[in-house]
Design a protein around this motif. Structure first.
Motif, PDB file in Angstrom:
ATOM      1  N   TRP A 451       0.833  -1.194   0.000  1.00  0.00           N
ATOM      2  CA  TRP A 451       0.000   0.000   0.000  1.00  0.00           C
ATOM      3  C   TRP A 451       0.870   1.248   0.000  1.00  0.00           C
ATOM      4  CZ3 TRP A 451      -2.047   2.552   4.960  1.00  0.00           C
ATOM      5  CH2 TRP A 451      -2.706   3.750   4.634  1.00  0.00           C
ATOM      6  N   GLY A 452       0.666   2.074  -1.005  1.00  0.00           N
ATOM      7  CA  GLY A 452       1.322   3.364  -1.127  1.00  0.00           C
ATOM      8  C   GLY A 452       0.709   4.051  -2.325  1.00  0.00           C
ATOM      9  N   THR A 453      -0.035   5.128  -2.112  1.00  0.00           N
ATOM     10  CA  THR A 453      -0.871   5.714  -3.163  1.00  0.00           C
ATOM     11  C   THR A 453      -0.491   7.159  -3.450  1.00  0.00           C
ATOM     12  OG1 THR A 453      -2.698   4.315  -2.409  1.00  0.00           O
ATOM     13  CG2 THR A 453      -3.254   6.150  -3.874  1.00  0.00           C
ATOM     14  N   LEU A 454      -0.401   7.475  -4.739  1.00  0.00           N
ATOM     15  CA  LEU A 454      -0.250   8.853  -5.190  1.00  0.00           C
ATOM     16  C   LEU A 454      -1.488   9.240  -5.992  1.00  0.00           C
ATOM     17  CD1 LEU A 454       3.467   9.221  -6.360  1.00  0.00           C
ATOM     18  CD2 LEU A 454       2.429   9.968  -4.222  1.00  0.00           C
ATOM     19  N   LEU A 455      -2.027  10.421  -5.705  1.00  0.00           N
ATOM     20  CA  LEU A 455      -3.196  10.928  -6.413  1.00  0.00           C
ATOM     21  C   LEU A 455      -2.770  11.729  -7.639  1.00  0.00           C
ATOM     22  CD1 LEU A 455      -5.355  12.263  -3.434  1.00  0.00           C
ATOM     23  CD2 LEU A 455      -5.293   9.973  -4.411  1.00  0.00           C
ATOM     24  N   ASP A 456      -3.543  11.606  -8.692  1.00  0.00           N
ATOM     25  CA  ASP A 456      -3.297  12.361  -9.916  1.00  0.00           C
ATOM     26  C   ASP A 456      -4.633  12.952 -10.364  1.00  0.00           C
ATOM     27  OD1 ASP A 456      -2.373  13.414 -12.265  1.00  0.00           O
ATOM     28  OD2 ASP A 456      -1.426  11.574 -12.974  1.00  0.00           O
ATOM     29  N   PRO A 457      -4.854  14.247 -10.147  1.00  0.00           N
ATOM     30  CA  PRO A 457      -6.158  14.833 -10.474  1.00  0.00           C
ATOM     31  C   PRO A 457      -6.406  14.848 -11.984  1.00  0.00           C
ATOM     32  CG  PRO A 457      -4.854  16.268  -9.040  1.00  0.00           C
ATOM     33  CD  PRO A 457      -3.936  15.210  -9.555  1.00  0.00           C
ATOM     34  N   LEU A 458      -7.665  14.759 -12.345  1.00  0.00           N
ATOM     35  CA  LEU A 458      -8.062  14.899 -13.735  1.00  0.00           C
ATOM     36  C   LEU A 458      -7.788  16.329 -14.188  1.00  0.00           C
ATOM     37  CD1 LEU A 458      -9.505  13.403 -16.106  1.00  0.00           C
ATOM     38  CD2 LEU A 458     -11.645  14.393 -15.240  1.00  0.00           C
ATOM     39  N   ALA A 459      -7.178  16.499 -15.352  1.00  0.00           N
ATOM     40  CA  ALA A 459      -6.882  17.837 -15.865  1.00  0.00           C
ATOM     41  C   ALA A 459      -8.182  18.601 -16.118  1.00  0.00           C
ATOM     42  CB  ALA A 459      -6.075  17.734 -17.151  1.00  0.00           C
ATOM     43  N   ALA A 460      -8.072  19.923 -16.142  1.00  0.00           N
ATOM     44  CA  ALA A 460      -9.250  20.773 -16.289  1.00  0.00           C
ATOM     45  C   ALA A 460     -10.020  20.486 -17.567  1.00  0.00           C
ATOM     46  CB  ALA A 460      -8.847  22.242 -16.236  1.00  0.00           C
ATOM     47  N   ASN A 461      -9.314  20.080 -18.630  1.00  0.00           N
ATOM     48  CA  ASN A 461     -10.003  19.797 -19.898  1.00  0.00           C
ATOM     49  C   ASN A 461     -10.634  18.406 -19.930  1.00  0.00           C
ATOM     50  OD1 ASN A 461      -7.855  18.056 -20.274  1.00  0.00           O
ATOM     51  ND2 ASN A 461      -6.869  19.273 -21.870  1.00  0.00           N
ATOM     52  N   GLY A 462     -10.386  17.612 -18.881  1.00  0.00           N
ATOM     53  CA  GLY A 462     -10.972  16.286 -18.795  1.00  0.00           C
ATOM     54  C   GLY A 462     -10.384  15.279 -19.745  1.00  0.00           C
ATOM     55  N   LYS A 463      -9.313  15.637 -20.441  1.00  0.00           N
ATOM     56  CA  LYS A 463      -8.764  14.753 -21.474  1.00  0.00           C
ATOM     57  C   LYS A 463      -7.462  14.079 -21.064  1.00  0.00           C
ATOM     58  CE  LYS A 463     -10.879  17.366 -25.260  1.00  0.00           C
ATOM     59  NZ  LYS A 463     -10.650  18.107 -26.536  1.00  0.00           N
ATOM     60  N   SER A 464      -6.945  14.435 -19.917  1.00  0.00           N
ATOM     61  CA  SER A 464      -5.686  13.833 -19.471  1.00  0.00           C
ATOM     62  C   SER A 464      -5.596  13.941 -17.956  1.00  0.00           C
ATOM     63  CB  SER A 464      -4.482  14.543 -20.111  1.00  0.00           C
ATOM     64  OG  SER A 464      -4.414  15.894 -19.668  1.00  0.00           O
ATOM     65  N   TRP A 465      -4.622  13.230 -17.403  1.00  0.00           N
ATOM     66  CA  TRP A 465      -4.299  13.357 -15.984  1.00  0.00           C
ATOM     67  C   TRP A 465      -3.184  14.387 -15.864  1.00  0.00           C
ATOM     68  CZ3 TRP A 465      -8.024  11.101 -13.477  1.00  0.00           C
ATOM     69  CH2 TRP A 465      -8.649   9.989 -14.029  1.00  0.00           C
ATOM     70  N   GLN A 466      -3.148  15.075 -14.731  1.00  0.00           N
ATOM     71  CA  GLN A 466      -2.211  16.198 -14.616  1.00  0.00           C
ATOM     72  C   GLN A 466      -0.757  15.762 -14.601  1.00  0.00           C
ATOM     73  OE1 GLN A 466      -3.013  19.144 -11.623  1.00  0.00           O
ATOM     74  NE2 GLN A 466      -5.228  19.111 -11.969  1.00  0.00           N
ATOM     75  N   PHE A 467      -0.452  14.605 -14.009  1.00  0.00           N
ATOM     76  CA  PHE A 467       0.948  14.283 -13.752  1.00  0.00           C
ATOM     77  C   PHE A 467       1.427  12.961 -14.321  1.00  0.00           C
ATOM     78  CE2 PHE A 467      -0.241  16.806  -9.874  1.00  0.00           C
ATOM     79  CZ  PHE A 467       0.397  17.968 -10.275  1.00  0.00           C
ATOM     80  N   THR A 468       0.569  12.106 -14.821  1.00  0.00           N
ATOM     81  CA  THR A 468       0.991  10.763 -15.208  1.00  0.00           C
ATOM     82  C   THR A 468       2.206  10.818 -16.142  1.00  0.00           C
ATOM     83  OG1 THR A 468      -1.312  10.111 -15.098  1.00  0.00           O
ATOM     84  CG2 THR A 468       0.193   8.577 -16.162  1.00  0.00           C
ATOM     85  N   PRO A 469       3.315  10.042 -15.882  1.00  0.00           N
ATOM     86  CA  PRO A 469       3.467   9.109 -14.763  1.00  0.00           C
ATOM     87  C   PRO A 469       3.490   9.819 -13.408  1.00  0.00           C
ATOM     88  CG  PRO A 469       5.564   9.400 -15.868  1.00  0.00           C
ATOM     89  CD  PRO A 469       4.527  10.106 -16.713  1.00  0.00           C
ATOM     90  N   PRO A 470       3.492   9.050 -12.282  1.00  0.00           N
ATOM     91  CA  PRO A 470       3.190   9.625 -10.970  1.00  0.00           C
ATOM     92  C   PRO A 470       3.801  10.995 -10.748  1.00  0.00           C
ATOM     93  CG  PRO A 470       3.640   7.308 -10.739  1.00  0.00           C
ATOM     94  CD  PRO A 470       3.909   7.652 -12.178  1.00  0.00           C
ATOM     95  N   GLY A 471       2.982  11.854 -10.170  1.00  0.00           N
ATOM     96  CA  GLY A 471       3.349  13.255 -10.022  1.00  0.00           C
ATOM     97  C   GLY A 471       4.148  13.565  -8.779  1.00  0.00           C
ATOM     98  N   GLU A 472       4.055  14.808  -8.370  1.00  0.00           N
ATOM     99  CA  GLU A 472       4.910  15.326  -7.313  1.00  0.00           C
ATOM    100  C   GLU A 472       4.665  14.602  -5.989  1.00  0.00           C
ATOM    101  OE1 GLU A 472       4.631  19.547  -7.060  1.00  0.00           O
ATOM    102  OE2 GLU A 472       4.494  19.783  -9.216  1.00  0.00           O
ATOM    103  N   TYR A 473       5.749  14.321  -5.310  1.00  0.00           N
ATOM    104  CA  TYR A 473       5.710  13.689  -4.004  1.00  0.00           C
ATOM    105  C   TYR A 473       6.333  14.695  -3.024  1.00  0.00           C
ATOM    106  CZ  TYR A 473       5.899   9.706  -0.790  1.00  0.00           C
ATOM    107  OH  TYR A 473       5.691   8.831   0.257  1.00  0.00           O
ATOM    108  N   PRO A 474       5.679  15.110  -1.944  1.00  0.00           N
ATOM    109  CA  PRO A 474       4.517  14.462  -1.351  1.00  0.00           C
ATOM    110  C   PRO A 474       3.189  15.174  -1.595  1.00  0.00           C
ATOM    111  CG  PRO A 474       5.513  15.914   0.237  1.00  0.00           C
ATOM    112  CD  PRO A 474       6.297  16.092  -1.039  1.00  0.00           C
ATOM    113  N   ASP A 475       3.121  16.157  -2.484  1.00  0.00           N
ATOM    114  CA  ASP A 475       1.918  16.967  -2.608  1.00  0.00           C
ATOM    115  C   ASP A 475       0.666  16.142  -2.835  1.00  0.00           C
ATOM    116  OD1 ASP A 475       3.539  19.091  -2.255  1.00  0.00           O
ATOM    117  OD2 ASP A 475       3.546  19.772  -4.329  1.00  0.00           O
TER     118      ASP A 475
END
Length: 667
Positions: A451-475
């Motif tokens: 268990w270890g999870t990083l969140l990646d919010p949906l981009a504002a345009n709904g067409k991509s994820w903001q950070f994939t591959p995994p984004g900033e740690y620890p934000d």
């Protein structure tokens, strides 16, 4: 899991110069006297000159302290606990009764009398005496009398609670004639040591409502309208696994064991007023059997203290209790469950609850979903004595390993360094780490990772994820299984030959230990909120006025510990005798079909992920929905990384239950 901090006690912070000089002189005289000996654990690590708020000594106010009794033959207690807990030893399973433990290892009447005489001789008033295992002499008196009794001066320091706290400027001492009867002393400082909830547990009041869509089993529903990640469309998170599904995944159902004839105790603070009815309703809606009359019992103090929201927040504990009870009953439907509620979230009261179980042998299995950062833990000698006495009686203690990985400041803002948790890091408990678990349509085990999870919010345009591959740690860090290497405890005998020496000697500060150290966790089980546990509790409804039974999804090692404790009851039924302290038997089964070897990439190279929707306000089911990609199996980074590799690792221990219950069948 819940975090322990020290209780705040009233203390005057006056400082007349002449009295201050007198107090300092008293401390200096006592410290230099060869007739006195230092008492372990009585000088807080944070009470250092650089943290002083004032240079004046504290000489006014009141001290309420507990002098914990060491009892007799501590080395003998540890030796006996080891022997009766180790399969193959001639004494294995030859457990003592509580009265035998007290007679052989508890404090003697002479020790109690000598400690009382020392304290009253310094003009402190004895307010309570408990001469059982985990017992103490409680005293009250002025700061000046306490300074004289314990050979300290008191100062004002910036404590771990960021407040100005009174604390002794040096370790307390006791006369050499009584020092061997003293384990430690609590109450000399005023820093908080209470337990608070962690963010993986929804508040009990109101409910945390699960936003759609979600799946009843892994990959039932795929997020086809959301962006791809890691080369494919990802599944939605589950709505919360039921106990029946978990029993299937960990092969408990195949064993035929139900915990019949066993008793599991659960220790938390306070007591939910709807616990019994909630557990029974939960069993009904998830297809299991409610408790039989007398199967669920409670052992509660006459009064609860520190119940206000700005103290221990009693209502904030109800969710933890509910999760623990429903998890244990779910994995061992026929086991007796005894809930032991502490009078508060104070570390002293939690220790009292554990001691009550040992002194009366209320159960042979105990699960606990609370703890503290190792460098802020208090009463360690007391807890160790209780755990060893429990082992001598055939009682096994299970603790959640923590929900913030290696407790780096990036993962836990309350920590100032990389470190493990306590009591999970005690060599006398079973530390249960957490996993992300995929359960298939037929309650079958599909895969598992740490268990270890990083969140990646949906981009504002709904067409991509903001950070994939995994984004900033620890934000965008969202919790992970606790683990790592202890700086305080040497390697216990059962870890030798299993835990790699290169890991056991790698201290959290980056140094290499000359000798192997204790490493956690020991085992692991379901914990990730992304693949979470369904829980049911009476909570406030979205209208803000009505209370009713509601379902929610929960995660954290608060799920893992009671889950494993329930499975331990099934294993104990299979064995036909109490298993007691579980670790020697667990490590003897390392590398066998008893455990799944949990790794970071169970399906091969690449990341595992799921998609989850949250309500903007989960307590009222109001939107708009917020969509996240949840990337799994990332337990920390850099020096605080806890990789799950083949074999033992400090993310998942020896692994999760596979045919663990079956491994105890009598042959």
């Amino acid at each position: 899991m819940r975090r322990v901090r020290k209780r705040l006690r009233a203390a005057g912070i006056a400082a007349a110069t002449t009295l201050a000089i007198g107090a300092l002189s008293t401390a200096a005289s006592a410290q230099s006297s060869p007739a006195r000996m230092s008492i372990p654990g009585t000088h807080p690590a944070w009470a250092v000159p650089s943290a002083r708020v004032s240079q004046q000594a504290v000489t006014a106010g009141t001290v309420t302290a507990r002098v914990y009794l060491a009892g007799q033959n501590q080395a003998g207690l540890a030796g006996y606990a080891t022997a009766v807990s180790t399969p193959g030893n001639a004494l294995y399973g030859h457990y003592l009764t509580p009265s035998q433990v007290k007679a052989e290892f508890g404090p003697t009447a002479g020790q109690v009398s000598a400690v009382q005489s020392w304290l009253t001789g310094a003009d402190l008033t004895v307010t309570k005496v408990d001469d059982a295992i985990g017992g103490y002499v409680e005293v009250q008196g002025s700061v000046q009398d306490a300074a004289r009794a314990f050979g300290v001066s008191f100062g004002t320091f910036k404590g771990p609670d960021k407040k100005a706290d009174r604390a002794p400027a040096q370790a307390a001492t006791a006369p050499a004639s009584v020092a061997s009867a003293v384990l430690t002393v609590s109450g000399l400082d005023t820093a908080t040591h209470d337990v608070k909830p962690v963010d993986t547990l929804p508040p009990p009041d109101p409910n945390y409502w699960i936003a759609p869509p979600c799946s009843t089993y892994y990959a039932q529903k795929i997020a086809v309208s959301d962006p791809s990640a890691y080369g494919k469309k990802q599944p939605y998170t589950n709505c919360g696994y039921t106990p029946r599904q978990i029993r299937g995944a960990y092969n408990v159902s195949r064993s035929g064991m139900t915990g019949k004839g066993q008793t599991v105790a659960i220790v938390d603070a306070y007591a939910s007023p709807t616990m019994a009815s909630d557990a029974n309703e939960y069993a009904r809606v998830t297809g299991d059997k409610p408790f039989r009359p007398g199967q669920y019992t409670q052992d509660l103090p006459s009064t609860f203290t520190q119940t206000a929201p700005d103290e221990c927040d009693a209502a904030g504990w109800y969710g933890e209790e509910t999760l623990d009870v429903e998890s244990v009953h779910g994995e061992a439907p026929d086991a007796n469950v005894t809930y032991v509620g502490a009078a508060s979230c104070d570390d002293e009261d939690l220790a009292d609850a554990l001691a009550l179980i040992v002194d009366n042998h209320l159960a042979s299995i105990v699960t606990d979903s609370w703890g503290d950062l190792a460098d802020q833990a208090t009463l360690i000698p007391v807890y160790e004595e209780i755990f060893q006495a429990g082992a001598a009686e055939g009682i096994g203690f299970f603790f959640s390993s923590g929900d913030n990985g290696y407790e780096s400041p990036d993962e836990d803002p309350g920590s100032d360094t990389i470190q493990v948790d306590y009591p999970a890091s005690s060599p006398w408990v079973t530390a249960v780490g957490g996993t992300s678990l995929a359960i298939g349509k037929f309650s079958n085990y599909e895969w598992e990772t740490s268990w270890g999870t990083l969140l990646d919010p949906l981009a504002a345009n709904g067409k991509s994820w903001q950070f994939t591959p995994p984004g900033e740690y620890p934000d965008y860090y969202d919790g992970s299984s606790g683990g790592g290497v202890s700086s305080a405890f040497s390697q216990p005998f059962y870890q030798a030959g299993v835990v790699p020496n290169s890991l056991a000697t790698s201290l959290p500060n980056g140094m290499t230990s000359a000798t192997p150290m204790r490493v956690v966790p020991d085992v692991s089980a379901l914990a990730d909120p992304s693949t979470g546990f369904l829980v049911g509790q009476t909570t406030l409804q979205p209208d803000g006025t009505t209370y009713a039974f509601s379902l929610s999804r929960i995660g954290g090692t608060s799920v893992a510990s009671p889950t494993f404790a329930g499975i331990e009851a099934d294993a104990q039924q299979a064995a036909g005798h109490p298993l007691g302290f579980a670790n020697p038997a667990i490590y003897q089964r390392y590398g066998t079909p008893a455990f799944h070897d949990v790794t970071d990439h169970p399906l091969g190279p690449g990341y595992l992920a799921e998609v989850r929707n949250n309500y903007t306000d989960p307590s009222t089911k109001t939107g708009p929905l917020i969509t996240y990609l949840r990337t799994l199996g990332i337990d920390g980074e850099g020096a605080a990384a806890l990789p799950a590799v083949k074999g033992y690792d400090d993310a998942t221990g020896v692994g999760s239950p596979e045919y663990y219950v079956q491994s105890f069948f009598r042959r």
